[in-house]
Write an enzyme that holds these catalytic residues in place. Structure first.
Site, mmCIF file in Angstrom:
data_model
loop_
_atom_site.group_PDB
_atom_site.id
_atom_site.type_symbol
_atom_site.label_atom_id
_atom_site.label_comp_id
_atom_site.label_asym_id
_atom_site.label_seq_id
_atom_site.Cartn_x
_atom_site.Cartn_y
_atom_site.Cartn_z
ATOM 1 N N ASP A 106 0.814 -1.225 0.000
ATOM 2 C CA ASP A 106 0.000 0.000 0.000
ATOM 3 C C ASP A 106 0.846 1.273 0.000
ATOM 4 O O ASP A 106 0.446 2.272 -0.598
ATOM 5 C CB ASP A 106 -1.026 -0.008 1.143
ATOM 6 C CG ASP A 106 -0.377 -0.072 2.516
ATOM 7 O OD1 ASP A 106 0.807 -0.449 2.596
ATOM 8 O OD2 ASP A 106 -1.058 0.265 3.491
ATOM 9 N N ASP A 131 2.040 -9.703 3.554
ATOM 10 C CA ASP A 131 1.057 -9.402 4.609
ATOM 11 C C ASP A 131 -0.393 -9.652 4.203
ATOM 12 O O ASP A 131 -1.266 -9.758 5.065
ATOM 13 C CB ASP A 131 1.190 -7.938 5.051
ATOM 14 C CG ASP A 131 2.507 -7.670 5.746
ATOM 15 O OD1 ASP A 131 3.081 -8.623 6.302
ATOM 16 O OD2 ASP A 131 2.968 -6.519 5.713
HETATM 17 P P1 ATP Z 1 5.162 -3.656 2.278
HETATM 18 O O1 ATP Z 1 3.695 -3.934 2.477
HETATM 19 O O2 ATP Z 1 5.931 -4.852 1.900
HETATM 20 O O3 ATP Z 1 5.782 -2.877 3.404
HETATM 21 P P2 ATP Z 1 4.873 -1.176 0.858
HETATM 22 O O4 ATP Z 1 4.762 -0.848 -0.575
HETATM 23 O O5 ATP Z 1 3.693 -0.834 1.722
HETATM 24 O O6 ATP Z 1 5.268 -2.702 0.977
HETATM 25 P P3 ATP Z 1 6.410 0.987 2.040
HETATM 26 O O7 ATP Z 1 7.768 0.973 2.648
HETATM 27 O O8 ATP Z 1 5.275 1.472 2.840
HETATM 28 O O9 ATP Z 1 6.186 -0.486 1.460
HETATM 29 O O10 ATP Z 1 6.474 1.924 0.722
HETATM 30 C C1 ATP Z 1 7.452 1.705 -0.274
HETATM 31 C C2 ATP Z 1 7.896 3.021 -0.828
HETATM 32 O O11 ATP Z 1 6.786 3.712 -1.426
HETATM 33 C C3 ATP Z 1 8.423 4.027 0.209
HETATM 34 O O12 ATP Z 1 9.761 3.766 0.574
HETATM 35 C C4 ATP Z 1 8.292 5.326 -0.556
HETATM 36 O O13 ATP Z 1 9.334 5.485 -1.485
HETATM 37 C C5 ATP Z 1 6.960 5.108 -1.310
HETATM 38 N N1 ATP Z 1 5.866 5.707 -0.532
HETATM 39 C C6 ATP Z 1 5.195 5.165 0.509
HETATM 40 N N2 ATP Z 1 4.279 6.019 1.010
HETATM 41 C C7 ATP Z 1 4.397 7.168 0.275
HETATM 42 C C8 ATP Z 1 3.751 8.433 0.303
HETATM 43 N N3 ATP Z 1 2.801 8.731 1.197
HETATM 44 N N4 ATP Z 1 4.139 9.365 -0.602
HETATM 45 C C9 ATP Z 1 5.096 9.083 -1.508
HETATM 46 N N5 ATP Z 1 5.748 7.912 -1.585
HETATM 47 C C10 ATP Z 1 5.399 6.950 -0.711
#
Ligand code: ATP
Length: 324
Positions: A106, A131
């Site tokens: 997400d 997850d």
């Molecule tokens: P997982 O569920 O495995 O943790 P994820 O995609 O949710 O995967 P995150 O670390 O939350 O993993 O997000 C990955 C990357 O997405 C972040 O390091 C950032 O570069 C980008 N990102 C996350 N949230 C934002 C946001 N609000 N605005 C801009 N970029 C974002």
């Protein structure tokens, strides 16, 4: 709308088994349809730094069975800022990329949603996270493999628990969601499951230890890392104080849950989602996530997947009380 000729694919956030199968499907489907497919390395970090390479059919040979991600992944602070996203957009333009497929969770989809509003570039998301916490899809890529990894590990712990008459608190991944703990707990025949979605559930464990463990001797209690009592170590310490006669142990499974060869199920959904993502782009769709619901591929607005909360099935938790 602009005709899509060159697409980029990246993996972002935590790695998950099956990401490679999705990359392979994107590359092969793109090439089959006459597109050029570029791999963007190290998630948004590589996008900002221009680590963008043309992929051919051979570059994704022999990867369907590999865990992790051949494109590598990253958590990228710079992408949270407009300046960072602007740099990323400029790099995409330099490579002539018309649209991007992003495999991640997400957070990655939130970033994609923001960037696609600021700059005129379509994004399509493929859910890749162990997850399984994304709204709009029954399964995310990597969940099934992680579940099986946990079950194999806990089966081994169970042997020791039974032989010594011990109570094991086993902590599994899930900072905000208890899908891994709940499903693996059921599959392992756990006597208790503690997840972030249920508050105040420690009393259940107290009651269980009072009533049942005296008779049954060994027990497995699954704990999601985001559980509100502070994780398996802290819970086990509390229980040791309250039940000094019991032999209580803790195991934190940690990163073994992320790795390993993807299960057949993960390879198949990853292949289906990867193929569909390319076809959706060619159909001029954007800002959607490819999901799977009741075995069928579905398209869900990216905005919904990040705003809405996927609920665990609380009936399953009630079932554990009955079966234990
Ligand atoms: P997982 O569920 O495995 O943790 P994820 O995609 O949710 O995967 P995150 O670390 O939350 O993993 O997000 C990955 C990357 O997405 C972040 O390091 C950032 O570069 C980008 N990102 C996350 N949230 C934002 C946001 N609000 N605005 C801009 N970029 C974002």
């Amino acid at each position: 709308m602009k005709e899509i000729k060159k697409i980029g694919v990246l993996t972002s956030g935590g790695d998950a088994p099956g990401m490679n199968a999705a990359v392979r499907a994107v590359v092969r489907t793109g090439i089959y349809n006459g597109l050029e497919v570029y791999g963007i390395r190290r998630g948004y970090q590589g996008m900002i730094e221009g680590e963008i390479v043309l992929l051919d059919t051979d570059s994704v040979s022999g990867i369907i069975h590999l865990g992790g991600t051949i494109l590598q992944t990253a958590r990228c602070k710079e992408f949270f800022s407009f300046e960072g996203r602007k740099k990323a957009y400029e790099q995409l333009m330099l490579s002539g990329i018309d649209a991007v497929i992003i495999i991640g969770g997400d957070g990655s989809f939130t970033g994609a949603g923001i960037m696609s509003k600021e700059f005129d570039i379509p994004f399509i998301g493929i859910p890749g996270t162990i997850d399984n916490d994304l709204y709009g899809t029954d399964y995310t890529i990597g969940f099934d493999t992680a579940l099986n990894t946990v079950v194999q590990a806990v089966d081994k712990i169970h042997d020791t628990a039974t032989s010594h008459g011990r109570i094991f608190f086993v902590e599994v991944m899930g900072k905000e969601a208890g899908f891994v703990a709940l499903q693996s707990g059921i599959a392992c025949g756990a006597e208790g499951i503690l997840i972030p979605e249920e508050k105040g559930d420690l009393n259940k464990i107290r009651k269980y230890l009072t009533d049942r463990a005296r008779r049954k001797k060994s027990s497995i209690i699954m704990v999601a890392e985001g559980e509100d009592e502070g994780g398996a170590i802290s819970i086990a310490n509390k229980m040791k104080e309250e039940f000094p006669d019991f032999d209580i142990r803790t195991t934190i499974l940690g990163h073994v849950q992320r790795g390993g060869s993807p299960s057949a199920f993960d390879r198949i959904i990853a292949s289906r989602m990867g193929k569909d993502a390319v076809e959706a782009l060619m159909d001029n769709q954007k800002s959607i996530m490819i999901g799977v619901v009741n075995g069928e591929i579905v398209h869900v607005p990216l905005s919904k997947t990040v705003k809405l909360h996927k609920m665990v099935n609380m009936e399953l938790l009630e079932m554990v009380d009955i079966l234990s």
